[in-house]
Design a protein around this motif. Structure first.
Motif, mmCIF file in Angstrom:
data_model
loop_
_atom_site.group_PDB
_atom_site.id
_atom_site.type_symbol
_atom_site.label_atom_id
_atom_site.label_comp_id
_atom_site.label_asym_id
_atom_site.label_seq_id
_atom_site.Cartn_x
_atom_site.Cartn_y
_atom_site.Cartn_z
ATOM 1 N N GLY A 347 0.954 -1.070 -0.022
ATOM 2 C CA GLY A 347 0.009 -0.060 -0.025
ATOM 3 C C GLY A 347 0.831 1.252 0.130
ATOM 4 O O GLY A 347 2.220 1.318 -0.167
ATOM 5 N N LYS A 348 0.177 2.364 0.312
ATOM 6 C CA LYS A 348 0.890 3.670 0.280
ATOM 7 C C LYS A 348 2.044 3.759 1.444
ATOM 8 O O LYS A 348 1.839 3.341 2.342
ATOM 9 C CB LYS A 348 -0.184 4.874 0.347
ATOM 10 N N ILE A 349 3.171 4.117 0.929
ATOM 11 C CA ILE A 349 4.138 4.018 1.908
ATOM 12 C C ILE A 349 4.052 5.040 2.786
ATOM 13 O O ILE A 349 4.340 4.874 4.249
ATOM 14 C CB ILE A 349 5.646 4.702 0.955
ATOM 15 N N ASP A 350 3.249 6.102 2.712
ATOM 16 C CA ASP A 350 2.864 6.937 4.168
ATOM 17 C C ASP A 350 2.186 6.130 5.162
ATOM 18 O O ASP A 350 2.371 6.368 6.193
ATOM 19 C CB ASP A 350 2.209 8.374 3.840
ATOM 20 N N LEU A 351 1.189 5.279 4.739
ATOM 21 C CA LEU A 351 0.365 4.740 5.615
ATOM 22 C C LEU A 351 0.941 3.450 6.305
ATOM 23 O O LEU A 351 1.013 3.175 7.498
ATOM 24 C CB LEU A 351 -1.052 3.885 4.830
ATOM 25 N N VAL A 352 2.037 2.931 5.535
ATOM 26 C CA VAL A 352 3.015 1.864 6.081
ATOM 27 C C VAL A 352 3.840 2.602 7.125
ATOM 28 O O VAL A 352 4.075 1.888 8.332
ATOM 29 C CB VAL A 352 3.958 1.431 4.817
ATOM 30 N N ILE A 353 4.695 3.701 6.694
ATOM 31 C CA ILE A 353 5.243 4.313 8.013
ATOM 32 C C ILE A 353 4.392 4.678 9.150
ATOM 33 O O ILE A 353 4.877 4.476 10.325
ATOM 34 C CB ILE A 353 5.794 5.552 7.285
ATOM 35 N N ARG A 354 3.351 5.387 9.005
ATOM 36 C CA ARG A 354 2.400 5.571 9.985
ATOM 37 C C ARG A 354 2.208 4.275 10.985
ATOM 38 O O ARG A 354 2.196 4.331 12.188
ATOM 39 C CB ARG A 354 1.256 6.249 9.598
ATOM 40 N N HIS A 355 1.545 3.270 10.087
ATOM 41 C CA HIS A 355 1.526 1.963 10.851
ATOM 42 C C HIS A 355 2.809 1.514 11.673
ATOM 43 O O HIS A 355 2.679 1.026 12.799
ATOM 44 C CB HIS A 355 1.072 0.727 9.972
ATOM 45 N N GLY A 356 3.912 1.677 11.201
ATOM 46 C CA GLY A 356 5.086 1.286 11.828
ATOM 47 C C GLY A 356 5.228 2.053 12.985
ATOM 48 O O GLY A 356 5.865 1.593 13.939
ATOM 49 N N LEU A 357 5.193 3.425 12.970
ATOM 50 C CA LEU A 357 5.421 4.592 13.862
ATOM 51 C C LEU A 357 4.525 4.057 15.074
ATOM 52 O O LEU A 357 4.869 4.399 16.051
ATOM 53 C CB LEU A 357 5.522 5.653 13.504
ATOM 54 N N ASP A 358 3.284 3.853 14.779
ATOM 55 C CA ASP A 358 2.074 3.633 15.675
ATOM 56 C C ASP A 358 2.432 2.291 16.593
ATOM 57 O O ASP A 358 2.141 2.283 17.660
ATOM 58 C CB ASP A 358 0.933 3.364 14.997
ATOM 59 N N ASN A 359 3.270 1.418 16.187
ATOM 60 C CA ASN A 359 3.254 0.009 16.644
ATOM 61 C C ASN A 359 4.747 -0.294 17.281
ATOM 62 O O ASN A 359 4.912 -1.302 17.891
ATOM 63 C CB ASN A 359 2.918 -0.970 15.677
ATOM 64 N N VAL A 360 5.659 0.607 16.714
ATOM 65 C CA VAL A 360 7.185 0.004 17.080
ATOM 66 C C VAL A 360 7.331 0.547 18.693
ATOM 67 O O VAL A 360 7.155 1.664 18.992
ATOM 68 C CB VAL A 360 8.196 0.458 16.389
ATOM 69 N N GLY A 361 7.450 -0.694 19.420
ATOM 70 C CA GLY A 361 7.611 -0.228 21.062
ATOM 71 C C GLY A 361 6.378 0.474 21.613
ATOM 72 O O GLY A 361 6.955 1.094 22.515
ATOM 73 N N ILE A 362 5.209 -0.093 21.097
ATOM 74 C CA ILE A 362 4.420 0.786 21.482
ATOM 75 C C ILE A 362 3.841 1.052 23.095
ATOM 76 O O ILE A 362 3.399 1.988 23.605
ATOM 77 C CB ILE A 362 3.033 0.009 20.936
ATOM 78 N N PHE A 363 4.404 -0.190 23.838
ATOM 79 C CA PHE A 363 4.125 0.033 25.325
ATOM 80 C C PHE A 363 5.237 0.426 26.151
ATOM 81 O O PHE A 363 5.472 0.257 27.291
ATOM 82 C CB PHE A 363 3.742 -1.332 25.798
ATOM 83 N N HIS A 364 6.368 0.755 25.594
ATOM 84 C CA HIS A 364 7.613 1.150 26.150
ATOM 85 C C HIS A 364 7.328 2.536 26.755
ATOM 86 O O HIS A 364 6.723 3.500 26.107
ATOM 87 C CB HIS A 364 8.816 1.161 25.425
ATOM 88 N N LEU A 365 8.073 2.974 27.779
ATOM 89 C CA LEU A 365 7.750 4.283 28.466
ATOM 90 C C LEU A 365 8.407 5.477 27.592
ATOM 91 O O LEU A 365 7.888 6.683 27.550
ATOM 92 C CB LEU A 365 8.311 4.324 29.864
ATOM 93 N N LYS A 366 9.694 5.018 27.073
ATOM 94 C CA LYS A 366 10.292 5.876 25.922
ATOM 95 C C LYS A 366 10.023 5.306 24.476
ATOM 96 O O LYS A 366 10.623 4.389 24.341
ATOM 97 C CB LYS A 366 11.725 5.985 26.475
ATOM 98 N N ARG A 367 9.433 6.071 23.882
ATOM 99 C CA ARG A 367 9.117 5.457 22.254
ATOM 100 C C ARG A 367 10.451 5.730 21.740
ATOM 101 O O ARG A 367 11.028 6.654 21.336
ATOM 102 C CB ARG A 367 8.035 6.370 21.758
#
Length: 401
Positions: A347-367
């Protein structure tokens, strides 16, 4: 249960695994990133309707009440990794070998412990793997020629997460060991309540978890068909009994079996990398850390981890272009059957990037990675970002950043 089935994607040779579990004895060999791996594998076995498996779990898991509940319910036996004396280690190995020989489906984590760096395992512990070869040899020794022998099948499994609860502690251990040549003991800093909260979020949050099941292998590393027949490189059926025969009879040859263990180890590592499933979070973490490395070519790893805050940002357009290049190469590797990727990587690369940023280390105190107010890429934890970056090391993707 519906929610779990929706969030956890089981891909790969599922049908073959079910059939092999009926044909012989299955030894699952998963990658190991988190203490939650054992629980996840237990749920997968239940979900696929497979027979019960046994496996060894570190004593530290039984010290945490919520984990102890699962471990005692999943057929785990206790292993004290602090004990290094030969009688204890040999007893463990013999127990494992005998269990497989008697037909008990088993789980080994051949990496030996959780990956401290976040990389896919490249060096496996050969002790437990060699026990499967000994078990198969003993079965041939006990069975007269011409009679059917129950075969032992090795099934590599790669676990794929957007985030690992213990990532900050694991990478601290790795960096301390690598940078200062001193050992930091493994510590579990999470209480039962925090773990219970995390487990709930872990299995119900929008972030996907995927389990990639590789092809069945015999104890030499040859692929097998759905009936359990071993196949050579040209797809012809071969008899694994022949691997243990010299002078016309099956015999014990430790040197020969050590070589078989190394061959099996290399094949498992190769399969780990081939069936690995790339998530958007892996992509953005890899690209961001590589871009920071390219911006500061004179700094070694430890110098990069100490970058001042004013240098901890990346232009979004540069980041976006690099993500596109790396994703294109991942597509190419997938076409060559050298890696897999999640469907959300399309899909669109901007949506892929957004998905990645939203999920990478999602529950760490420091993102480890996020967008700032100006729309640039920043990090709040370089070390943890390095951990997630390492998931894609080994594919020569660095030159496309």
């Amino acid at each position: 249960r519906y929610t779990l089935r929706d969030k956890i994607h089981i891909v790969g040779k599922v049908g073959q695994l079910r059939k092999l579990a009926k044909e012989g004895t299955v030894v699952m060999v998963p990658t190991h990133f988190s203490n939650l791996d054992s629980i996840l594998i237990g749920w997968i076995i239940h979900s696929l309707g497979l027979p019960a498996f046994i496996y060894g779990a570190g004593l530290n898991l039984f010290n945490i009440k919520i984990f102890a509940y699962f471990m005692n319910s999943l057929g785990a036996y206790k292993v004290d990794r602090r004990k290094k004396n030969v009688p204890y280690l040999e007893t463990l190995k013999f127990y494992s070998m005998l269990a497989v020989q008697k037909g008990a489906h088993s789980i080994f984590f051949p990496g030996g412990t959780r990956s401290r760096s976040g990389k896919l395992e490249k060096q496996l512990k050969l002790g437990l793997l060699s026990s499967t070869i000994e078990a198969q040899r003993n079965l041939y020794l006990e069975t007269p020629p011409g009679e059917p022998v129950r075969k032992i099948f090795i099934v590599p499994v790669t676990l794929n997460y957007h985030f690992v609860l213990e990532a900050p502690d694991l990478i601290d251990d790795y960096l301390s060991s690598k940078g200062q040549d001193r050992y930091l003991p493994e510590q579990d800093k999470y209480g039962s309540w925090q773990l219970l909260q995390f487990l709930f979020k872990f299995f119900t949050k929008g972030s996907n978890i995927s389990v990639s099941i590789g092809p069945g292998l015999d104890i030499i590393g040859n692929e097998v068909d759905e009936s359990g027949n071993s196949l050579d490189a040209h797809g012809r059926i071969i008899d694994t009994r022949d691997y243990f025969v010299s002078n016309g009879t099956v015999n014990i040859d430790k040197q020969r079996e050590d070589e078989y263990t190394r061959m099996l180890s290399q094949k498992i590592v190769s399969e780990y990398h081939r069936i690995n499933r790339v998530f958007a979070s892996h992509l953005v973490a890899f690209v961001a850390f590589e871009l920071w490395q390219k911006k500061h070519p004179n700094l070694d790893l430890f110098g990069l981890l100490r970058l001042p805050e004013e240098d901890q940002d990346l232009n979004y357009e540069d980041f976006r272009a690099a993500c596109k290049r790396v994703r294109k190469q991942i597509y190419k590797l997938k076409a060559e059957n050298k890696i897999y990727h999640a469907t959300h990587l399309k899909g669109k690369i901007d949506l892929v990037i957004r998905h990645g940023l939203d999920n990478v280390g999602i529950f760490h105190l420091k993102r480890p990675l996020l967008l700032d107010r100006d729309g640039n890429i920043i990090t709040k934890d370089f070390s943890t970002l390095y951990y997630y970056h390492n998931r894609l090391v080994g594919y020569d993707l660095e030159k496309f950043v």
